[in-house]
Design a protein around this motif. Structure first.
Motif, PDB file in Angstrom:
ATOM      1  N   TRP A 169       0.871  -1.622  -0.423  1.00  0.00           N
ATOM      2  CA  TRP A 169      -0.431   0.096   0.401  1.00  0.00           C
ATOM      3  C   TRP A 169       0.722   1.200  -0.561  1.00  0.00           C
ATOM      4  N   ASN A 229       0.769   5.513   0.138  1.00  0.00           N
ATOM      5  CA  ASN A 229       0.310   6.609   1.068  1.00  0.00           C
ATOM      6  C   ASN A 229      -0.693   5.968   1.913  1.00  0.00           C
ATOM      7  N   HIS A 230      -0.934   6.069   2.649  1.00  0.00           N
ATOM      8  CA  HIS A 230      -1.522   5.082   4.247  1.00  0.00           C
ATOM      9  C   HIS A 230      -2.043   6.037   5.233  1.00  0.00           C
ATOM     10  N   ARG A 242      -6.855   6.970   0.001  1.00  0.00           N
ATOM     11  CA  ARG A 242      -5.353   7.671   0.220  1.00  0.00           C
ATOM     12  C   ARG A 242      -5.689   8.990   0.324  1.00  0.00           C
ATOM     13  N   GLN A 262      -5.614  -1.079  -4.813  1.00  0.00           N
ATOM     14  CA  GLN A 262      -4.243  -0.639  -4.737  1.00  0.00           C
ATOM     15  C   GLN A 262      -4.346  -1.811  -5.271  1.00  0.00           C
TER      16      GLN A 262
END
Length: 197
Positions: free
Chosen positions: A97, A99-100, A145, A155
Motif C-alpha cells: 500500500w 500513502n496510508h 489515500r 491498489q
C-alpha cells in the motif's frame, strides 16, 4: 471450505501485536500447503499520513530478508482520478500500500495471495525443483489515500522476490511501516490451501 485457517492476529491496544513498526507472521509457511491467502478485514497503523506499508519474507531464524531484489508494481484506481496510474520499483522490500491513512476511519481492506514459497509432496511425489524458489504474491486492497489525489483507492500489486532460494528457505513474512504501531481493532487472518494427498 478450500482454505484452512493457520493464524489470526488481532490488535487489542495500539501496537500490541507488532515490534518496532514491524508485524510478523513467523513460521507460517509449510510444505503441507500449496499456497496461502491473507484476508485483511481491517488494518491500520498509528503512524503518519503518507506512510507506506511494505512487506518482506522471513527466514527460519524469523529474520526479514532484505535482499534488494523485491520487484514490485502497484496499480492505482481512485475515485478522484480520471485515469489509473502505475508505480514500479526494485528494492529490499515489496510494497502492498502506498500513502496510508492511519485513522480509525481509514485503514485498508482486502486480500494477499502467496505462491511458490516451497515444494509440497503430492501423491507421494516430491515437487522440489532445487534452489530456484522465487516467491510471487499478488495483493488487492482498498482504502483511502490522503496525499495529492485525496480519494478512495483500489491498489492492486504484484511482488516477485527475484533471488533463487531453497524450497525450505521462506518461513513467513512481515509488514513494515514508517512510524507508529498497528492500530487497535486491526485484524488479519492467514489461510493455507492444504495438500490432500
Amino acid at each position: 471450505g478450500m482454505y484452512e485457517h493457520i493464524e489470526t492476529k488481532v490488535c487489542a491496544t495500539n501496537g500490541d501485536i507488532d515490534t518496532s513498526s514491524v508485524l510478523y507472521f513467523n513460521d507460517c509457511f509449510s510444505s503441507e500447503f500449496l499456497c496461502y491467502k491473507l484476508v485483511i478485514p481491517y488494518y491500520s497503523t498509528t503512524g503518519s499520513n503518507g506512510d507506506d506499508i511494505n512487506i518482506q519474507y522471513t527466514t527460519a531464524t524469523n529474520t526479514v530478508d532484505n535482499t534488494s531484489t523485491y520487484q514490485r508494481s502497484l496499480f492505482f484506481i481512485g475515485t478522484n482520478r480520471s485515469s489509473y496510474s502505475i508505480a514500479n520499483a526494485t528494492a529490499a522490500y515489496g510494497r502492498i500500500w502506498s500513502n496510508h491513512y492511519p485513522n480509525d476511519a481509514g485503514g485498508m481492506h482486502g486480500e494477499i495471495d502467496f505462491y511458490n514459497v516451497h515444494a509440497p509432496v503430492i501423491n507421494g511425489t516430491n515437487t522440489d525443483r532445487g534452489s530456484v524458489y522465487r516467491p510471487f504474491l499478488k495483493s488487492d486492497l482498498v482504502g483511502y489515500r490522503p496525499q495529492s489525489t485525496d480519494g478512495f483507492e483500489r491498489q492492486m500489486g504484484l511482488i516477485r522476490y527475484d533471488t533463487s532460494r531453497a524450497d525450505d528457505y521462506f518461513k513467513g513474512f512481515a509488514f513494515s511501516f514508517s512510524s507508529g504501531g498497528t492500530r487497535a481493532g486491526s485484524h488479519l487472518s492467514l489461510y493455507g490451501l492444504r495438500r490432500h494427498a
